[in-house]
Design a protein around this motif. Sequence first.
Motif, PDB file in Angstrom:
ATOM      1  N   HIS A 139       0.833  -1.205   0.000  1.00  0.00           N
ATOM      2  CA  HIS A 139       0.000   0.000   0.000  1.00  0.00           C
ATOM      3  C   HIS A 139       0.869   1.257   0.000  1.00  0.00           C
ATOM      4  CE1 HIS A 139      -3.487   2.543   0.998  1.00  0.00           C
ATOM      5  NE2 HIS A 139      -2.635   3.191   1.787  1.00  0.00           N
ATOM      6  N   LEU A 140       1.896   1.281   0.827  1.00  0.00           N
ATOM      7  CA  LEU A 140       2.746   2.464   0.896  1.00  0.00           C
ATOM      8  C   LEU A 140       3.473   2.715  -0.423  1.00  0.00           C
ATOM      9  CD1 LEU A 140       4.305   2.133   4.472  1.00  0.00           C
ATOM     10  CD2 LEU A 140       2.488   3.668   3.735  1.00  0.00           C
ATOM     11  N   VAL A 141       4.026   1.658  -1.023  1.00  0.00           N
ATOM     12  CA  VAL A 141       4.729   1.813  -2.294  1.00  0.00           C
ATOM     13  C   VAL A 141       3.786   2.315  -3.383  1.00  0.00           C
ATOM     14  CG1 VAL A 141       5.961   0.574  -4.122  1.00  0.00           C
ATOM     15  CG2 VAL A 141       6.487   0.092  -1.719  1.00  0.00           C
ATOM     16  N   GLU A 142       2.560   1.854  -3.366  1.00  0.00           N
ATOM     17  CA  GLU A 142       1.587   2.254  -4.382  1.00  0.00           C
ATOM     18  C   GLU A 142       1.090   3.674  -4.191  1.00  0.00           C
ATOM     19  OE1 GLU A 142      -2.920   0.979  -5.873  1.00  0.00           O
ATOM     20  OE2 GLU A 142      -1.749  -0.376  -4.608  1.00  0.00           O
ATOM     21  N   VAL A 182       2.471   6.268  -2.122  1.00  0.00           N
ATOM     22  CA  VAL A 182       3.425   7.348  -1.827  1.00  0.00           C
ATOM     23  C   VAL A 182       4.375   7.529  -3.005  1.00  0.00           C
ATOM     24  CG1 VAL A 182       5.232   8.162  -0.269  1.00  0.00           C
ATOM     25  CG2 VAL A 182       3.275   6.873   0.645  1.00  0.00           C
ATOM     26  N   ASP A 183       4.298   8.684  -3.673  1.00  0.00           N
ATOM     27  CA  ASP A 183       5.163   8.981  -4.802  1.00  0.00           C
ATOM     28  C   ASP A 183       6.615   9.112  -4.340  1.00  0.00           C
ATOM     29  OD1 ASP A 183       3.031   9.020  -6.539  1.00  0.00           O
ATOM     30  OD2 ASP A 183       2.688  11.186  -6.299  1.00  0.00           O
ATOM     31  N   GLY A 184       7.515   8.500  -5.099  1.00  0.00           N
ATOM     32  CA  GLY A 184       8.930   8.591  -4.782  1.00  0.00           C
ATOM     33  C   GLY A 184       9.431   7.492  -3.874  1.00  0.00           C
ATOM     34  N   LEU A 185       8.530   6.617  -3.420  1.00  0.00           N
ATOM     35  CA  LEU A 185       8.926   5.524  -2.532  1.00  0.00           C
ATOM     36  C   LEU A 185       9.233   4.285  -3.366  1.00  0.00           C
ATOM     37  CD1 LEU A 185       9.294   4.466   0.367  1.00  0.00           C
ATOM     38  CD2 LEU A 185       6.846   3.919   0.388  1.00  0.00           C
ATOM     39  N   GLU A 186      10.463   3.778  -3.269  1.00  0.00           N
ATOM     40  CA  GLU A 186      10.906   2.629  -4.050  1.00  0.00           C
ATOM     41  C   GLU A 186      10.453   1.324  -3.416  1.00  0.00           C
ATOM     42  OE1 GLU A 186      12.547   0.721  -7.227  1.00  0.00           O
ATOM     43  OE2 GLU A 186      12.542   2.891  -6.968  1.00  0.00           O
ATOM     44  N   LYS A 187      10.746   1.153  -2.138  1.00  0.00           N
ATOM     45  CA  LYS A 187      10.348  -0.045  -1.411  1.00  0.00           C
ATOM     46  C   LYS A 187      10.394   0.215   0.080  1.00  0.00           C
ATOM     47  CE  LYS A 187      14.999  -2.114  -1.480  1.00  0.00           C
ATOM     48  NZ  LYS A 187      15.795  -3.327  -1.810  1.00  0.00           N
ATOM     49  N   VAL A 188       9.750  -0.664   0.829  1.00  0.00           N
ATOM     50  CA  VAL A 188       9.705  -0.545   2.291  1.00  0.00           C
ATOM     51  C   VAL A 188      10.231  -1.843   2.895  1.00  0.00           C
ATOM     52  CG1 VAL A 188       8.219  -0.232   4.309  1.00  0.00           C
ATOM     53  CG2 VAL A 188       7.723   1.001   2.191  1.00  0.00           C
ATOM     54  N   GLU A 189      11.167  -1.726   3.832  1.00  0.00           N
ATOM     55  CA  GLU A 189      11.759  -2.902   4.471  1.00  0.00           C
ATOM     56  C   GLU A 189      11.815  -2.723   5.981  1.00  0.00           C
ATOM     57  OE1 GLU A 189      14.775  -4.756   1.130  1.00  0.00           O
ATOM     58  OE2 GLU A 189      15.579  -3.285   2.540  1.00  0.00           O
ATOM     59  N   HIS A 190      12.153  -3.836   6.644  1.00  0.00           N
ATOM     60  CA  HIS A 190      12.325  -3.840   8.113  1.00  0.00           C
ATOM     61  C   HIS A 190      11.143  -3.178   8.815  1.00  0.00           C
ATOM     62  CE1 HIS A 190      16.369  -5.384   7.653  1.00  0.00           C
ATOM     63  NE2 HIS A 190      16.651  -4.400   6.819  1.00  0.00           N
ATOM     64  N   VAL A 191       9.947  -3.636   8.454  1.00  0.00           N
ATOM     65  CA  VAL A 191       8.724  -3.095   9.055  1.00  0.00           C
ATOM     66  C   VAL A 191       8.439  -3.819  10.367  1.00  0.00           C
ATOM     67  CG1 VAL A 191       6.258  -2.689   8.742  1.00  0.00           C
ATOM     68  CG2 VAL A 191       7.813  -2.551   6.770  1.00  0.00           C
ATOM     69  N   HIS A 192       8.225  -3.065  11.411  1.00  0.00           N
ATOM     70  CA  HIS A 192       7.840  -3.617  12.714  1.00  0.00           C
ATOM     71  C   HIS A 192       6.587  -2.874  13.181  1.00  0.00           C
ATOM     72  CE1 HIS A 192      11.656  -5.793  13.121  1.00  0.00           C
ATOM     73  NE2 HIS A 192      12.238  -4.699  12.651  1.00  0.00           N
ATOM     74  N   VAL A 193       5.522  -3.619  13.436  1.00  0.00           N
ATOM     75  CA  VAL A 193       4.282  -3.039  13.944  1.00  0.00           C
ATOM     76  C   VAL A 193       3.886  -3.787  15.210  1.00  0.00           C
ATOM     77  CG1 VAL A 193       1.888  -2.438  13.432  1.00  0.00           C
ATOM     78  CG2 VAL A 193       3.574  -2.509  11.578  1.00  0.00           C
ATOM     79  N   TRP A 194       3.573  -3.067  16.250  1.00  0.00           N
ATOM     80  CA  TRP A 194       3.177  -3.674  17.519  1.00  0.00           C
ATOM     81  C   TRP A 194       2.172  -2.760  18.207  1.00  0.00           C
ATOM     82  CZ3 TRP A 194       7.318  -0.670  16.646  1.00  0.00           C
ATOM     83  CH2 TRP A 194       7.606   0.348  17.544  1.00  0.00           C
ATOM     84  N   SER A 195       1.654  -3.192  19.336  1.00  0.00           N
ATOM     85  CA  SER A 195       0.692  -2.387  20.099  1.00  0.00           C
ATOM     86  C   SER A 195       1.322  -1.950  21.412  1.00  0.00           C
ATOM     87  CB  SER A 195      -0.589  -3.178  20.387  1.00  0.00           C
ATOM     88  OG  SER A 195      -1.262  -3.504  19.193  1.00  0.00           O
ATOM     89  N   ILE A 196       1.313  -0.653  21.654  1.00  0.00           N
ATOM     90  CA  ILE A 196       1.779  -0.146  22.948  1.00  0.00           C
ATOM     91  C   ILE A 196       0.815  -0.611  24.035  1.00  0.00           C
ATOM     92  CG2 ILE A 196       2.282   1.927  24.281  1.00  0.00           C
ATOM     93  CD1 ILE A 196       2.812   3.307  21.533  1.00  0.00           C
ATOM     94  N   THR A 197      -0.460  -0.480  23.744  1.00  0.00           N
ATOM     95  CA  THR A 197      -1.524  -1.053  24.565  1.00  0.00           C
ATOM     96  C   THR A 197      -2.670  -1.365  23.607  1.00  0.00           C
ATOM     97  OG1 THR A 197      -2.888  -0.740  26.543  1.00  0.00           O
ATOM     98  CG2 THR A 197      -2.610   1.164  25.114  1.00  0.00           C
TER      99      THR A 197
END
Length: 295
Positions: A215-218, A220-235
């Motif tokens: 979704h981000l690559v599609e 966001v203009d100028g974005l080549e690729k996204v790596e090392h993604v970490h998503v978690w919940s603080i609470t």
Amino acid sequence: MTADNQRSVLLAMLLTASFMVVEVIGGWLSGSLALIADAGHMLTDVAALALAWAGFHFGRRASNPRKTFGYMRLEVLAGFVNAMTLFLLVAWVLWEAIGRLRAPSPVLAGPMLAVAVGGLLVNLVVFAILRRADTSHVNIRGALLHVLGDMLGSVAAILAAIAIHFTGWTPIDPILSVLILLLILRSAWHLLGQSLHILLEGTPPDIDIGALQAHLVEQVDGLEKVEHVHVWSITSGLPAATLEAHIRSGADPRQLTRAIKQELASAFGIGHSTVEIVWDDGTGCALDPAGQGGA
């Protein structure tokens, strides 16, 4: 919404604690294991609701240099403790039920029925109070599970009282208590899994990392690729993310960082994110939306 949650939990705790005393007395006088088990469950409810209230109360404290996220994780920790108390309740009632089946004892059906009906009405009121709170919070869900267990326990006690009144068969009391344990155990296992997933910083169940990257690559203009993604919940209900954004030649890193953060917030509900910009040579720099960077 946290203040509303806190008030709802406090009111539910006071109502539950008040009737718990009535149920303990009624279970002792009538000799009903189902009532005693339900009173024991109400005791864990009071403890669980007290922990939930403490979680909301301390969770509103501001962050500081030693606790940069404040005390928000207390809410999740309280949910974990709630699950463990349910497991302890299951073990205790099972032990008592086995003893009752081996050596049945007399049960007074009339007082048992009156107290069980009163317990069901109180549980319905408490359940309605908690349902008006924010049920996306793991603490509110934990409290609701406890109350649901109490409601089922009250129904079991009512059925047992009716059966004993018409048939005199007292083993129905511990048998129904054991059956209700299976439902409590299932709820406890689910709550334990949810709490542990957050405490172990697992990816929120409604977020797919692969879909997020695409979704981000599609978008966001100028974005080549996204790596090392970490998503978690603080609470519960408060996700956070970090990622590396590889940009195309000539792209403005400040504008790209703002665009990524906006997409994360609008499309995935991630309001707290850290974006590291990576150039073709492999070097990186973390930027905030205002463009202030740090290596």
